[in-house]
Design an enzyme around this catalytic site. Structure first.
Site, PDB file in Angstrom:
ATOM      1  CB  THR A   1      -0.666   0.101   1.264  1.00 33.95           C
ATOM      2  OG1 THR A   1      -0.159  -0.067   2.406  1.00 33.95           O
ATOM      3  CG2 THR A   1      -1.829  -1.151   1.224  1.00 33.95           C
TER       4      THR A   1
ATOM      5  CD  GLU B   1      -0.005   4.149  -8.606  1.00 34.95           C
ATOM      6  OE1 GLU B   1      -0.591   5.165  -8.288  1.00 34.95           O
ATOM      7  OE2 GLU B   1       0.529   3.373  -7.714  1.00 34.95           O
TER       8      GLU B   1
ATOM      9  NE  ARG C   1       4.284   7.385  -2.757  1.00 33.52           N
ATOM     10  CZ  ARG C   1       3.427   7.558  -1.976  1.00 33.52           C
ATOM     11  NH1 ARG C   1       2.419   6.528  -1.875  1.00 33.52           N
ATOM     12  NH2 ARG C   1       3.166   8.884  -1.513  1.00 33.52           N
TER      13      ARG C   1
ATOM     14  CG  HIS D   1      -2.104   5.347  -5.147  1.00 34.74           C
ATOM     15  ND1 HIS D   1      -1.000   5.639  -5.624  1.00 34.74           N
ATOM     16  CD2 HIS D   1      -2.141   5.506  -3.836  1.00 34.74           C
ATOM     17  CE1 HIS D   1      -0.254   6.290  -4.790  1.00 34.74           C
ATOM     18  NE2 HIS D   1      -0.872   5.994  -3.462  1.00 34.74           N
TER      19      HIS D   1
ATOM     20  CB  ALA E   1      -4.387   2.023   0.933  1.00 37.29           C
TER      21      ALA E   1
END
Length: 312
Positions: A225, A256, A227, A287, A289
């Protein structure tokens, strides 16, 4: 002071800064070049992740006193150069650490209990109880790499389980009642679960690679959670195929942002990513979290409180 807001955030941010006597302007659409041409008018600006703040941008910000980032990390800012110019950098990891801790736990429990697989099968008319026999977290050893705000929040959630929590961090004396600090070698020897809670730095990019994975004494579960660039996806997939990694919960990916959507439209999807999206051993989220209803407010409040403490 005049503050420029470059991203939309919880309304309390501007409301409370107005109440403190600051002048607040918003510009959520202009290009970086346009913003750079007028940034000298402002004493501070507040961002999330619209663009990177590099040396040329900072040189143009001749009156700048602070940068506030409504998030946990500052990797999109040239921090060393900003600090050399006397700019105060303000982040808000306190605002979303609880959300990250809960999300990490949710991913781990979902993996252990095969919830995504079982849910899909029941919807397809399959009632496969033995195939979906789960694992219990009790008795396992959870290893955390990175023991700052996020790692500590996850360890606190784990304190309600009968687990051993180990942490590895570059800084000494980071352990507490919820986690025992150990060497990386000891963590690799004992961990059943590995969870990442590190910022994006030169040290952490591609940190989880085949060499590190092979250093674990037993097969383990991976939660990320932190990078996406910290994990070499192709090495992760190889480990999933070999059984060295038993399953993965990934809130972040190396694919991402702008490149991610293109993976589904230009017929150029990496083979490793194809495996991830098809695997029952993997749970993915975009992304989020740290993105809860509560954290949106807490992140904004943290930024206000830090600006107030420093400049009021």
């Amino acid at each position: 002071m005049k503050i420029l807001h470059l991203d939309a955030n919880h309304p309390l941010l501007i409301e409370q800064l107005n109440a403190l006597g600051y002048t607040n302007h918003e510009d959520f659409t202009s290009s970086k070049d346009v913003i750079q041409q007028k940034i000298n008018q402002y004493d501070g600006f507040i961002i999330r992740s619209r663009f990177s703040i590099d040396a040329s941008f900072l040189d143009a910000a001749t009156n700048l006193k602070f940068i506030g980032r409504v998030g946990a990390g500052l990797e999109n800012i040239d921090c060393d150069y900003a600090e050399s110019k006397g700019v105060t950098l303000i982040a808000a990891p306190e605002g979303n650490r609880n959300a990250v801790g809960e999300h990490s736990l949710a991913m781990l429990l979902a993996l252990f209990n095969k919830l995504n697989k079982a849910d899909k099968e029941v919807r397809e008319g399959k009632w496969l109880r033995e195939d979906n026999r789960g694992l219990e977290l009790d008795g396992k050893t959870v290893g955390l790499i990175g023991y700052g705000n996020m790692g500590k929040a996850f360890a606190k959630k784990l304190s309600g389980f009968d687990v051993t929590v180990l942490c590895y961090d570059l800084k000494p004396n980071m352990g507490d009642k919820n986690a025992t600090q150990v060497s990386l070698a000891e963590l690799q020897e004992k961990a059943d679960v590995l969870s990442l809670h590190t910022p994006e730095t030169a040290t952490t990019i591609k940190m989880i690679n085949s060499d590190l994975i092979k250093g674990f004494a037993k097969p383990f579960w991976l939660i990320n959670t932190a990078r996406g660039k910290s994990v070499v996806t192709s090495d992760l997939v190889s480990a999933l195929k070999s059984g060295q990694i038993l399953g993965a919960g990934l809130d972040v990916l190396e694919y991402e942002k702008s490149s991610f959507e293109n993976l589904f439209s230009d017929n150029n999807m990496p083979e490793a990513f194809k495996y991830l999206i098809q695997s029952d051993q993997v749970i993915l989220s975009p992304h989020v979290a740290g993105w809860t209803i509560e954290s949106k407010e807490k992140l904004a409040q943290t930024i206000v409180d830090k600006i107030k403490a420093k400049f009021s």
